[in-house]
Each structure stands twice: as C-alpha cells, then as structure tokens.
Design an enzyme around this catalytic site. Structure first.
Site: not given
Ligand code: GDP
Ligand code: MG
Length: 202
Positions: A156, A170, A14, A159, A54
């Site tokens: 973080n 994807e 990212k 992805h 997403y």
């Molecule tokens: P990943 O698969 O571990 O990347 O997580 P997810 O698919 O659940 O979420 C996608 C991205 O959205 C994450 O990598 C974070 O950058 C962001 N994100 C997810 N959950 C939250 C949240 O509760 N709050 C905020 N501010 N960002 C979030």
């Molecule tokens: Mg994810």
C-alpha cells in the site's frame, strides 16, 4: 505545550513506492497541503528493524489482527483465522520481506494536525477500501484477500504514524535527533500567522 502547528509525523515511502516512481507524487501531496518536510533519507533496512518498528506499540499485534478480521467480515468473507495474533504473525512475516525488499524513503513532516492530515491523504490501510483521492485509493489495487492468499503484506505504498505518540516513538526509531531540521518556511506566514500584514504596497 507546543503549538499545534509544530506537530510532527513519520512517513515511509515503501519499496513499491520507490519502484513505481511515486515518491515525488507522495511528497507533492504533503507539500501542497501545506506541511513542511523536516527530515528525509533513503535507506535499506533489516528485518529486525522492521519488526521493532511495527511492535513499538505493544497493542499493534492485537489491533491489527482485529482490524483484518473486521475487514473480512464487512465484505461477508471468512477471515484466515479467528485469532488476531495468528493473523498478525503472518502479516509481520510478510512485512519483513516487503519492507526489506528494496530501498525505502523515510520522512518526517511537520504542521498543524500533521498526524491526522497525513493519514487522511494516505487513505485506509487496505487499498480496496481506501477512498478515491487518497494516495492508496488512487494508486493501488491490492486487498487483504489477495495479499493473504499469496502470504505477503498488503502493498500500500506508504507507512504513516497513527497517533502523535506513535509518531514520537517512530521518529526516535528511524532518525537521530540532529537529522530532524528546525527551520522556517516563508509560506508559514500566510498559513499560520494570526495577522497578515505587508502583502500590499502602501
Ligand atoms: P497502517 O497503519 O494503515 O499502515 O496499517 P497497520 O499498522 O494496521 O498495518 C501495517 C501494514 O501491514 C499495512 O500497511 C499493510 O502493509 C500490512 N497489513 C496490515 N494488515 C494486513 C492484513 O490483514 N493482511 C496483509 N497481508 N497485510 C496487512
Ligand atoms: Mg500502523
């Protein structure tokens, strides 16, 4: 059915990974576990492309909202909303700003259990909870609480696809088929071959 060693997963370094000079470190960790990079490109994306990414999984909005609520509860904190979809709407808005803020590096990695191995190396979504030794645990100090307070996405670094199905969708969203390269690495002989012959002279 394809052999397990042919599993592929999709990864994005990212914008914060690019800005912090951590792309090499990220690639190194996937390389040293034995995975093979089969596609890569640096790009700048549109908010539409990020939203499509997403929401390729129609369940993502609900699941991500629920994951956030659970994360708050586990720490004894009150989530910003009880409605998972309301939470994800805010997260998605933040994600569009975050992911379009600068160049990103997209990659496809191939190897045995690629999806799970990469997720293990990357660590849990929220850096505050990711284990030490994982990329997010070692290099990020962000949290849901801090990101939500500032109305932005959790930064973080990475992805990584969450399942083989997600990876397939994807890869199709980010790469043309001809951009993913089929080739052999000599190290596959020692990593996967059922029999190891010819290492020693006669
Ligand atoms: P990943 O698969 O571990 O990347 O997580 P997810 O698919 O659940 O979420 C996608 C991205 O959205 C994450 O990598 C974070 O950058 C962001 N994100 C997810 N959950 C939250 C949240 O509760 N709050 C905020 N501010 N960002 C979030
Ligand atoms: Mg994810």
């Amino acid at each position: 059915m394809a052999h397990l060693k042919e599993e592929r997963t999709f990864v994005i370094a990212k914008p914060d990974a690019v800005q912090r000079g951590l792309v090499g470190e990220i690639i190194k960790r996937f390389e040293q576990v034995g995975l093979k990079m089969v596609a890569t490109k640096m790009t700048v994306v549109t908010p539409e492309h990020v939203e499509q990414h997403y929401t390729l999984d129609p369940e993502w909005r609900r699941v991500t909202g629920e994951k956030t609520i659970e994360g708050y509860r586990k720490k004894g904190l009150t989530p910003p909303s009880e409605d998972p979809l309301e939470i994800t709407a805010a997260v998605l808005k933040g994600l569009k700003a975050y992911m379009t803020s600068g160049p990103i590096v997209c990659m496809v990695w191939e190897g045995a259990h690629a999806v799970k191995i990469v997720r293990k190396i990357v660590g849990a979504t929220e850096p505050l909870s990711s284990d030490m030794g994982t990329i997010r645990g070692d290099y990020v100090l962000d949290s849901y609480q801090m990101a939500d307070t500032d109305k932005r996405a959790v930064r973080n670094l990475i992805h990584a696809s969450g399942s083989v199905k997600e990876a397939e969708d994807e890869m199709a969203h980010w790469f043309k088929p001809e951009e993913i390269i089929d080739y052999k690495l000599v190290q596959e002989q020692i990593v996967y071959a059922p029999e190891i012959d010819g290492l020693l002279g006669k």
